[in-house]
Design a protein around this motif. Structure first.
Motif, PDB file in Angstrom:
ATOM      1  N   MET A  50      45.512  22.645  35.586  1.00  0.00           N
ATOM      2  CA  MET A  50      44.868  23.853  36.072  1.00  0.00           C
ATOM      3  C   MET A  50      43.891  24.345  34.988  1.00  0.00           C
ATOM      4  SD  MET A  50      46.707  27.420  36.941  1.00  0.00           S
ATOM      5  CE  MET A  50      46.505  27.931  38.580  1.00  0.00           C
ATOM      6  N   PRO A  51      42.634  24.636  35.349  1.00  0.00           N
ATOM      7  CA  PRO A  51      41.653  25.087  34.347  1.00  0.00           C
ATOM      8  C   PRO A  51      41.986  26.499  33.864  1.00  0.00           C
ATOM      9  CG  PRO A  51      40.698  25.149  36.536  1.00  0.00           C
ATOM     10  CD  PRO A  51      42.062  24.521  36.669  1.00  0.00           C
ATOM     11  N   PRO A  52      41.569  26.829  32.643  1.00  0.00           N
ATOM     12  CA  PRO A  52      41.865  28.170  32.122  1.00  0.00           C
ATOM     13  C   PRO A  52      41.083  29.238  32.891  1.00  0.00           C
ATOM     14  CG  PRO A  52      40.429  26.991  30.621  1.00  0.00           C
ATOM     15  CD  PRO A  52      40.835  26.019  31.686  1.00  0.00           C
ATOM     16  N   LEU A  53      41.653  30.409  32.944  1.00  0.00           N
ATOM     17  CA  LEU A  53      40.987  31.519  33.628  1.00  0.00           C
ATOM     18  C   LEU A  53      39.825  32.028  32.774  1.00  0.00           C
ATOM     19  CD1 LEU A  53      44.099  33.509  34.853  1.00  0.00           C
ATOM     20  CD2 LEU A  53      42.581  32.082  36.217  1.00  0.00           C
ATOM     21  N   PRO A  54      38.736  32.493  33.412  1.00  0.00           N
ATOM     22  CA  PRO A  54      37.619  33.013  32.618  1.00  0.00           C
ATOM     23  C   PRO A  54      38.004  34.319  31.934  1.00  0.00           C
ATOM     24  CG  PRO A  54      37.204  33.298  34.964  1.00  0.00           C
ATOM     25  CD  PRO A  54      38.470  32.503  34.835  1.00  0.00           C
ATOM     26  N   LYS A  55      37.324  34.604  30.837  1.00  0.00           N
ATOM     27  CA  LYS A  55      37.578  35.841  30.105  1.00  0.00           C
ATOM     28  C   LYS A  55      37.153  37.039  30.940  1.00  0.00           C
ATOM     29  CE  LYS A  55      36.640  34.210  25.441  1.00  0.00           C
ATOM     30  NZ  LYS A  55      35.783  34.410  24.270  1.00  0.00           N
ATOM     31  N   PRO A  56      37.807  38.167  30.740  1.00  0.00           N
ATOM     32  CA  PRO A  56      37.318  39.385  31.398  1.00  0.00           C
ATOM     33  C   PRO A  56      35.922  39.729  30.892  1.00  0.00           C
ATOM     34  CG  PRO A  56      39.524  39.712  30.503  1.00  0.00           C
ATOM     35  CD  PRO A  56      39.051  38.378  30.022  1.00  0.00           C
ATOM     36  N   ALA A  57      35.096  40.278  31.744  1.00  0.00           N
ATOM     37  CA  ALA A  57      33.708  40.576  31.384  1.00  0.00           C
ATOM     38  C   ALA A  57      33.611  41.510  30.182  1.00  0.00           C
ATOM     39  CB  ALA A  57      32.988  41.182  32.582  1.00  0.00           C
ATOM     40  N   ALA A  58      34.553  42.409  30.011  1.00  0.00           N
ATOM     41  CA  ALA A  58      34.505  43.379  28.915  1.00  0.00           C
ATOM     42  C   ALA A  58      34.711  42.728  27.553  1.00  0.00           C
ATOM     43  CB  ALA A  58      35.540  44.467  29.135  1.00  0.00           C
ATOM     44  N   THR A  59      35.336  41.547  27.516  1.00  0.00           N
ATOM     45  CA  THR A  59      35.620  40.913  26.234  1.00  0.00           C
ATOM     46  C   THR A  59      34.634  39.807  25.876  1.00  0.00           C
ATOM     47  OG1 THR A  59      37.127  39.330  27.235  1.00  0.00           O
ATOM     48  CG2 THR A  59      38.070  41.404  26.423  1.00  0.00           C
ATOM     49  N   ARG A  60      33.677  39.556  26.725  1.00  0.00           N
ATOM     50  CA  ARG A  60      32.689  38.520  26.426  1.00  0.00           C
ATOM     51  C   ARG A  60      31.765  38.978  25.313  1.00  0.00           C
ATOM     52  NH1 ARG A  60      31.112  36.101  32.315  1.00  0.00           N
ATOM     53  NH2 ARG A  60      33.248  35.628  32.878  1.00  0.00           N
ATOM     54  N   GLN A  61      31.403  38.063  24.445  1.00  0.00           N
ATOM     55  CA  GLN A  61      30.563  38.390  23.298  1.00  0.00           C
ATOM     56  C   GLN A  61      29.096  38.562  23.687  1.00  0.00           C
ATOM     57  OE1 GLN A  61      31.616  38.964  20.148  1.00  0.00           O
ATOM     58  NE2 GLN A  61      33.644  38.892  21.025  1.00  0.00           N
TER      59      GLN A  61
END
Length: 147
Positions: free
Chosen positions: A1-12
């Protein structure tokens, strides 16, 4: 199972543009500066000056009073071009006007959009709501033939 994407608030990286704006023109009550009385301005330069200050980009010039000095320099170049046209003056005018977003490509680079009126938005909405004209379906097999 692929990893879940990061929440938008924590993206650099958010690819936000610091210059992105929607331009609406001069604020009410703003006084448009006159061309300085240092010379006799050509009619074309006076028309150019009026067009610059009537444009939606003029609202960006008012915030920084330092911009007016650059516009005066550009006005002198435009005036000299109308009196004795040359490619050198045309090139310098092209370079100087980039700073003020006076052409569509300059506005694109600065990520400035011109505010659209309600009429334009309504026409766009109606055009998008209309169904696309139905094209006659073509059978790709009709291009094939035996040899």
């Amino acid at each position: 199972m692929p990893p879940l994407p990061k929440p938008a608030a924590t993206r650099q990286r958010r690819n936000r543009a610091s210059t992105a704006r929607t331009l609406a023109g001069l604020p009410d009550g703003t006084v448009v500066p006159e061309l300085p009385p240092m010379r006799e301005w050509t009619e074309q330069t006076r028309a150019w000056w009026a067009d610059v200050w009537a444009s939606p980009m003029a609202g960006e010039f008012v915030d920084g009073r330092a911009d007016i000095h650059g516009l005066y320099v550009l006005a002198v170049l435009v005036d000299e071009f109308w009196q004795d046209p040359s490619t050198g003056l045309a090139a310098e005018i092209r370079l100087q006007r980039q700073c003020f977003g006076l052409t569509p490509i300059d506005r694109r680079r600065l990520q400035w959009e011109i505010e659209r009126g309600e009429d334009a938005q309504e026409r766009t909405r109606r055009r998008r709501a209309q169904p696309a004209p139905a094209a006659a379906p073509t059978d790709p097999r009709s291009a094939l033939h035996a040899v």
